[in-house]
Write a protein that holds these residues in place. Structure first.
Motif, PDB file in Angstrom:
ATOM      1  N   HIS A 119      25.796  -2.570  12.095  1.00 58.57           N
ATOM      2  CA  HIS A 119      25.784  -3.454  11.247  1.00 58.57           C
ATOM      3  C   HIS A 119      26.822  -3.621  10.356  1.00 58.57           C
ATOM      4  O   HIS A 119      27.773  -2.654  10.089  1.00 58.57           O
ATOM      5  CB  HIS A 119      24.566  -3.414  10.163  1.00 58.57           C
ATOM      6  N   GLN A 125      28.607  -8.084   3.370  1.00 60.41           N
ATOM      7  CA  GLN A 125      28.091  -9.353   4.214  1.00 60.41           C
ATOM      8  C   GLN A 125      28.254 -10.545   3.467  1.00 60.41           C
ATOM      9  O   GLN A 125      28.131 -10.804   2.222  1.00 60.41           O
ATOM     10  CB  GLN A 125      26.705  -9.029   4.427  1.00 60.41           C
ATOM     11  N   HIS A 129      25.473 -14.219   7.235  1.00 60.26           N
ATOM     12  CA  HIS A 129      25.130 -12.846   8.143  1.00 60.26           C
ATOM     13  C   HIS A 129      23.827 -12.347   7.633  1.00 60.26           C
ATOM     14  O   HIS A 129      23.150 -11.852   8.631  1.00 60.26           O
ATOM     15  CB  HIS A 129      26.347 -12.035   8.004  1.00 60.26           C
ATOM     16  N   LEU A 133      20.199 -11.465   9.468  1.00 59.87           N
ATOM     17  CA  LEU A 133      19.543 -10.299   9.629  1.00 59.87           C
ATOM     18  C   LEU A 133      18.219 -10.292   9.111  1.00 59.87           C
ATOM     19  O   LEU A 133      17.113  -9.483   9.861  1.00 59.87           O
ATOM     20  CB  LEU A 133      20.494  -9.189   8.878  1.00 59.87           C
ATOM     21  N   PHE A 181      25.536 -11.875  14.866  1.00 59.82           N
ATOM     22  CA  PHE A 181      24.202 -12.048  14.116  1.00 59.82           C
ATOM     23  C   PHE A 181      24.455 -13.627  13.421  1.00 59.82           C
ATOM     24  O   PHE A 181      25.376 -13.725  12.901  1.00 59.82           O
ATOM     25  CB  PHE A 181      23.754 -11.183  12.957  1.00 59.82           C
TER      26      PHE A 181
END
Length: 284
Positions: A119, A125, A129, A133, A181
């Motif tokens: 990750h 992030q 994104h 998740l 992702f």
């Protein structure tokens, strides 16, 4: 000060550290209570974090326990008082308690070091994104739960943008950069954001490429949150059931510091890491 039935992690940590000092002094609860002129239940409530304690009381307890470490005592006084009404309090009914504990720890941290395998670091992030998740967790969250988790995570990132932010070091494995992702567009935006953030003077991003020998990890991501003194550091582990686990025993802290140091020794330098991330974007 009235007792609380829901002490924060910082309040529980203060109580645990005061208990350690009492035990190191060879005092049981009745003897400590007698020395301090309070009843035994008062000591127990303080040591479980259920009763807020003043800085003066902490100094009195440290003196009774013959603690000569002035830096530690000064650091413990910073944990005193009532629950801080930080931004995270607005989420107390909407996210797991441990996530608010983590936000409070980050807010008060002296420095942050994180290590991730699959990750991107939460504080680095993008919104797209992070949403991707949260939408893929099992069991699935309702949309309002996704939005609460998302806004909580984005607000956590404010610690890196405030005045005098803590130094932040992220060790990221190549696998995390290639997970994809949210699809190609979200991935490109995330990698660009990661390199942009790594240009800030207080943020260091180091990439561990595939194939590096001697990489010391079991695959678990973790955060190392530095306190005002080393005894008050905390390790936060991600778990498979989506919660946070906090560790603070000296043997555990020493182990994770060593793991971080070894991981960092396997990683590319900051400039090389930015170049590496840029090359990955060419493959998307």
């Amino acid at each position: 000060m009235p007792p609380t039935n829901s002490p924060t992690l910082r309040q529980r940590r203060l109580g645990a550290e005061l208990r350690k000092l009492r035990e190191q002094a060879g005092l049981n609860t009745p003897r400590a209570a007698a020395l301090l002129g309070v009843n035994q239940s008062r000591i127990s409530m303080i040591e479980t974090g259920r009763t807020p304690v003043s800085a003066d009381k902490v100094r009195s307890m440290a003196s009774a326990y013959e603690c000569a470490d002035e830096q530690l005592v000064d650091a413990l006084t910073t944990l005193t008082g009532r629950r801080e009404r930080g931004w995270w309090e607005a989420y107390r009914e909407h996210v797991p308690v441990a996530l608010n504990d983590l936000a409070e720890l980050e807010h008060h941290s002296a420095a942050l070091r994180v290590a991730l395998i699959v990750h991107i670091p939460a504080l680095l992030q993008t919104t797209d994104h992070a949403r991707a998740l949260f939408q893929q967790v099992a069991p699935p969250m309702r949309q309002y739960e996704v939005e609460h988790r998302l806004t909580h995570r984005i607000k956590r990132q404010g610690v890196l943008h405030r005045e005098n932010p803590p130094p932040y070091t992220a060790i990221v494995h190549e696998a995390a950069l290639r997970m994809g992702f949210g699809g190609p567009e979200a991935t490109l935006g995330q990698l660009k954001h990661l390199t942009d953030m790594s240009e800030l003077p207080h943020i260091t991003v180091k990439v561990v490429p595939f194939g590096v020998p001697g990489f010391p990890t079991t695959g678990q991501s973790f955060d190392y949150i530095e306190g005002p003194v080393r005894q008050l550091d905390t390790v936060q582990l991600d778990t498979h059931y989506g919660a946070c686990e906090f560790l603070d025993a000296e043997t555990q802290l020493r182990k994770y510091r060593a793991v971080l140091d070894r991981m960092e020794s396997c990683a590319l330098g900051p400039t090389q890491s930015r170049d590496f991330i840029h090359r990955i974007t060419q493959d998307i």
